[in-house]
Write an enzyme that holds these catalytic residues in place. Structure first.
Site, mmCIF file in Angstrom:
data_model
loop_
_atom_site.group_PDB
_atom_site.id
_atom_site.type_symbol
_atom_site.label_atom_id
_atom_site.label_comp_id
_atom_site.label_asym_id
_atom_site.label_seq_id
_atom_site.Cartn_x
_atom_site.Cartn_y
_atom_site.Cartn_z
ATOM 1 N N LYS A 113 0.926 -1.102 0.046
ATOM 2 C CA LYS A 113 -0.029 0.043 0.133
ATOM 3 C C LYS A 113 0.741 1.220 0.148
ATOM 4 O O LYS A 113 0.620 2.215 -0.512
ATOM 5 C CB LYS A 113 -0.891 0.176 1.197
ATOM 6 C CG LYS A 113 -1.732 -1.181 1.588
ATOM 7 C CD LYS A 113 -2.963 -1.599 0.176
ATOM 8 C CE LYS A 113 -4.055 -2.250 0.699
ATOM 9 N NZ LYS A 113 -3.728 -3.672 0.634
HETATM 10 C C1 LIG Z 1 -4.365 -4.894 0.373
HETATM 11 C C2 LIG Z 1 -3.569 -6.208 0.361
HETATM 12 C C3 LIG Z 1 -3.901 -7.039 -0.604
HETATM 13 C C4 LIG Z 1 -5.041 -6.983 -1.679
HETATM 14 O O1 LIG Z 1 -4.589 -6.103 -2.413
HETATM 15 P P1 LIG Z 1 -6.239 -5.501 -3.295
HETATM 16 O O2 LIG Z 1 -5.460 -4.540 -4.181
HETATM 17 O O3 LIG Z 1 -7.187 -5.028 -2.305
HETATM 18 O O4 LIG Z 1 -6.556 -6.800 -4.051
HETATM 19 C C5 LIG Z 1 -3.144 -8.259 -0.684
HETATM 20 N N1 LIG Z 1 -1.928 -8.256 0.173
HETATM 21 C C6 LIG Z 1 -1.729 -7.616 1.255
HETATM 22 C C7 LIG Z 1 -0.530 -7.752 2.219
HETATM 23 C C8 LIG Z 1 -2.567 -6.226 1.319
HETATM 24 O O5 LIG Z 1 -2.108 -5.412 2.148
#
Ligand SMILES: *Cc1c(COP(=O)(O)O)cnc(C)c1O
Length: 501
Positions: A113
């Site tokens: 993120k």
């Molecule tokens: C948010 C997240 C995901 C999922 O990603 P999306 O974009 O919501 O599909 C997978 N793994 C981790 C560690 C995340 O923080």
């Protein structure tokens, strides 16, 4: 370039406007009016560039109302060695001859993120200046764990903004929770919401769609925006690392011109894999996008059958950031593969709202199948995958990335497709330390230990340092203790903002 709402009932806007607004007032998501295309000569040109230069180039195709100086300011403010602990920002690590892991978690909060949420505040800041925004922007976030912390860290003390994060009370790991409730900054607010992520996300979406609430804020010189992947400014920076990974493989001469790659993404809200889809539509030669789910495998069923059905049990898993039943960004994908059929999208999304279910037509389903392959990974398989990869490759996977590796193995077993493959690694293993430790260590060692003691044990036994964003978390002061219910979220916001409530 202009941006359109996927529901077709709002006027086209500039990128600065859509980054500020986050979601379209008609309930839709903003989508670029066309997808810029890169050809071989662009790839050749970008091959020798570093991550920052590639990012500036790719963002400039989409942010046509920004100057190149503004874009470079955003990029360099976000992707630097103060914030990222790896010079290459998103390094590729070889797992097998034809399999590379792209580590997307070298930012301050140890999850992918950060790749978007480190730059989003700067994109927003530039957008506000550009559009002469007078109101304060209030960023509203629903998080399944990782977005919340990354957004708090990105927006803390950013002038002209405040940030409010809602996380599901029992739906995040101990480390994720501590990362959020100890957050510093004068403009940050955090609250737990009773229920699961979908409850928190629906609550936030309803608030965005509530005209009365929004005008109350407006009359106090405040405007809501979103740092969730419904905001285009959140999705766009994610396209960059897929293009960059492809360029890296070319630069290392691991693939030839025109040779295709597969990309495997552990998926929840469908943002990350959608960014890979956009990279493909821009010209990165992609064979299959492999959508990996945990036992909340609604996307596996959807991609296989064309029926999206949320009438099922919500499961808590070892990969909590993917415990989601309503994947918002599917709406953008459907808009793209139906060639911007806003009427169809509106109909399906209404069905989803009314019945918790919709079925796409055959043609759309077939088109989806041409780009995507999907499978899921059970809880047991998640731990087994971590154990096996650690034992055989000495590489430590987090629980989410393990889901991706497991699903890739299933893909390979079924198709024997040995094309070069990139697996998106979305979190540091230390962020989910107790599950990871459980996978690779005898239970006796972990008995009675709390999450923070397990961090130390995991670090000692693997010889890997605890990332700085997680170290000593339990010694920090707890600053946020609000708990609310989904129907009290508006009131909580007003209280946070000092507007009564
Ligand atoms: C948010 C997240 C995901 C999922 O990603 P999306 O974009 O919501 O599909 C997978 N793994 C981790 C560690 C995340 O923080």
């Amino acid at each position: 370039m202009e941006y359109l709402s996927s529901r077709g009932k709002y006027s086209a806007l500039s990128s600065a406007e859509v980054i500020k607004m986050g979601i379209s007032p008609d309930g839709g998501l903003f989508v670029p009016d066309h997808i810029p295309s890169l050809d071989r000569s662009d790839f050749v040109l970008m091959e020798p560039m570093n991550y920052q230069e590639r990012a500036s180039k790719i963002l400039s195709y989409y942010l046509t109302d920004f100057t190149i100086e503004e874009i470079e300011w955003c990029v360099n403010s976000a992707y630097n060695t103060v914030k990222f602990d790896d010079r290459s920002v998103a390094p590729l690590v070889k797992l097998d001859d034809n399999v590379y892991i792209q580590e997307l978690w070298h930012g301050p909060t140890c999850a992918f993120k950060d790749m978007a949420l480190q730059i989003l505040p700067f994109l927003l800041n530039a957008s506000m200046t550009k559009t002469e925004e007078k109101s304060e922007i209030v960023i509203l976030v629903a998080t399944s764990g990782d977005t919340g912390k990354a957004a708090l860290e990105g927006f803390r003390d950013v002038a002209g903004t405040r940030i409010i994060v809602f996380y599901p009370e029992d739906g995040v790991s101990e480390i994720q929770k501590y990362q959020m409730i100890t957050q510093e900054g004068a403009n940050v607010y955090v609250a737990a919401v009773e229920g699961n992520f979908d409850n928190a996300q629906s609550g936030v979406k309803n608030i965005f769609g509530n005209p009365k609430f929004n005008s109350q804020l407006n009359s106090n010189q405040m405007k809501l925006s979103s740092a969730n992947s419904i905001n285009w400014g959140r999705l766009l920076p994610q396209i960059v690392y897929y293009v960059s990974a492809y360029l890296e493989l070319r630069a290392k001469e691991k693939i030839k011109d025109e040779e295709k790659i597969n990309i495997v993404v552990p998926t929840g809200n469908f943002g990350n894999i959608l960014a890979a889809y956009y990279a493909g539509r821009m010209g990165v030669p992609i064979n299959k996008l492999i959508c990996a789910s945990n036992s909340n495998n609604i996307l596996t069923d959807f991609i296989r059958t064309g029926i999206y059905d949320t009438n099922r049990e919500f499961k808590k898993t070892y990969s909590p950031s993917m415990d989601i039943l309503i994947s918002s960004n599917l709406e953008r994908l459907l808009y793209e593969i139906t060639e911007h059929d806003a009427e169809k999208i509106s109909y399906w999304m209404q069905e989803l709202k009314d019945k918790g279910r919709y079925a796409i037509d055959n043609q759309t389903h077939q088109r989806m199948g041409a780009s995507f392959w999907a499978d899921s990974c059970s809880e047991k398989e998640t731990l087994e995958t971590i154990e096996k990869v650690y034992r055989t490759k000495k590489y430590l996977l987090d629980t989410h990335t393990a889901v991706a590796v497991n699903v890739y193995n299933k893909y390979y077993a079924e198709t024997k497709d040995d094309e070069m493959t990139i697996i998106a690694s979305t979190a540091s293993p230390f962020k989910f330390a107790s599950s990871v430790a459980k996978a690779i260590m005898p239970a006796e060692i972990l008995q009675g230990k709390n999450e923070f003691e397990i961090l130390e044990i995991l670090s000692k036994s693997t010889g890997i340092d605890i990332p700085r964003g997680i170290k000593n978390l339990d010694k920090k002061e707890i600053k946020h203790q609000t708990v609310t219910s989904p129907d009290q979220m508006e009131k909580t916001i007003l209280t946070f903002l000092g507007l009564g409530g």
